[in-house]
Design an enzyme around this catalytic site. Structure first.
Site, mmCIF file in Angstrom:
data_model
loop_
_atom_site.group_PDB
_atom_site.id
_atom_site.type_symbol
_atom_site.label_atom_id
_atom_site.label_comp_id
_atom_site.label_asym_id
_atom_site.label_seq_id
_atom_site.Cartn_x
_atom_site.Cartn_y
_atom_site.Cartn_z
ATOM 1 N N GLY A 27 5.978 -4.467 -5.399
ATOM 2 C CA GLY A 27 6.582 -4.542 -4.076
ATOM 3 C C GLY A 27 5.844 -5.486 -3.135
ATOM 4 C CG HIS A 28 7.290 -5.548 0.831
ATOM 5 N ND1 HIS A 28 8.280 -4.709 0.373
ATOM 6 C CD2 HIS A 28 6.780 -4.943 1.930
ATOM 7 C CE1 HIS A 28 8.375 -3.659 1.168
ATOM 8 N NE2 HIS A 28 7.469 -3.773 2.114
ATOM 9 N N GLY A 29 3.680 -7.173 -0.291
ATOM 10 C CA GLY A 29 2.395 -6.906 0.319
ATOM 11 C C GLY A 29 1.385 -6.230 -0.570
ATOM 12 N N GLY B 290 2.657 -2.560 -0.263
ATOM 13 C CA GLY B 290 1.326 -2.375 0.279
ATOM 14 C C GLY B 290 0.333 -1.703 -0.630
#
Length: 350
Positions: free
Chosen positions: A246-248, A266
């Site tokens: 996922g993003h980050g 995250g």
């Protein structure tokens, strides 16, 4: 390749075996697995568990651990042998001497579309129907197979290989010696939406994905870019097929993520982390250096460095093994509890 030449080549590359024996002029034409070995090949036995194959192998040379019993068994069959501290690792080096992945021919295929401002290193290969958009920089020896799409402002490091039908989205940065397998998507939009009374409002994902040197991404895996900042994969980390990052997220060096692992936004992984198949990690969780999660674990919080966890929700592996043992006995325990309840009720009635 002659057996003696194989030993000389391994030694020159810094992979010298602990010892070897057998006819130096044995002709070796490839490799085969011990259970289905072929003549004129090199095979390996990782330990005593597979020793029974030695008596029936057709291979000419067997890579074995430093074990006197195994060595005697190989010599009794008149086979060549190589001993190594890690036979699997040595076999991997030998495999690289006999087989290399299909290379692309340097140059740009007539059907490829390459923007005029793309910066091309030496010896770049771009296959049929590939699309390389504006502002892209390709390092020396980059190989782009058929139907790859590279969005604008991407940087691809030296000797990186992009297999057919993968997609590299805008501003992504790939280091040297990376491998992106077919169907993988690097740098697509993260799953960013803001809930309102009228529905979901899209949050644009302006960040980027960075892959450090030596990262490998398996078929149909996805690594998302964040709204701000970057998603980063550390050097030499290996990602299997069908993995979602996922993003980050930030993943350290030398990690291994097996098939169907899913990381929410995250998540942070330290160095040398191993996540087995179908592990799921919740938003913002941190997993420390050297931690291991067994298959199907569900991680909802932080995991300490060096810990081994299992289960859903994930707990210490030793505790999980005890819990599983109890789980299998639940019908029996339930029956025993019911019997005890009846006995107690009978005593009260008296």
């Amino acid at each position: 390749m002659k057996f003696s030449s194989l030993i000389e080549t391994l030694s020159a590359q810094g992979h010298a075996p602990l010892g070897w024996g057998g006819a130096p002029d044995l002709d070796l034409q490839g490799l085969s697995q011990i259970s289905e070995s072929l003549p004129h090949t090199v095979t390996y036995v990782e330990g005593p568990k597979y020793a029974h194959y030695i008596a029936e192998t057709q291979a000419s040379v067997v890579v074995i651990p430093s074990d006197a019993t195994l060595q005697a068994a190989v010599e009794a069959q008149g086979l060549g042998w190589i001993t190594a501290q890690s036979p699997r690792l040595l076999f991997a080096h030998i495999l690289g001497l006999f087989y290399q992945p299909f290379p692309g021919d340097p140059g740009i295929h007539a059907t490829a579309i390459v923007a005029p401002d793309v910066v091309l290193g030496e010896g770049v290969a771009i296959g049929a129907h590939a699309v390389v958009q504006g502002g892209v920089t390709l390092g020396d020896g980059v190989c782009i197979q058929a139907n790859v799409v590279i969005y604008p402002q991407v940087t691809v490091g030296d000797r990186t290989l992009l297999h057919a039908n993968c997609v590299i989205h805008e501003r992504s940065q790939l280091g040297s010696d990376c491998v992106i397998h077919s169907g993988a998507v690097i740098g697509a939009e993260g799953f960013g939406f803001v809930p309102t009374g009228q529905g979901w409002v899209k949050m644009q994902q302006s960040g980027r994905v960075v892959l450090d040197a030596g990262v490998e991404v398996g078929c149909n895996s996805t690594i998302d870019r964040p709204a701000l900042g970057e998603t980063r994969i550390g050097a030499n980390t290996k990602i299997d097929n069908l993995v979602h990052i996922g993003h980050g997220c930030t993943i350290g060096r030398n990690c291994a993520l097996a098939a169907q692992v899913g990381l929410a936004g995250g998540v942070t992984l330290g160095n040398h982390v191993i996540l087995a198949g179908q592990v799921g990690v919740a938003n913002q969780a941190h997993i420390g250096d050297g931690a291991i999660a067994s298959s199907k674990s569900g991680i909802h919080g932080n995991v300490e460095a060096g810990a081994v966890v299992s289960g859903y929700p994930a707990i210490a592996n030793r505790l999980w093994l005890k819990a599983v043992a109890v789980y299998n006995r639940l019908p029996e325990l339930h029956k025993a509890v019911k019997q005890l309840e009846r006995q107690l009720e009978g005593q009260r009635d008296q």
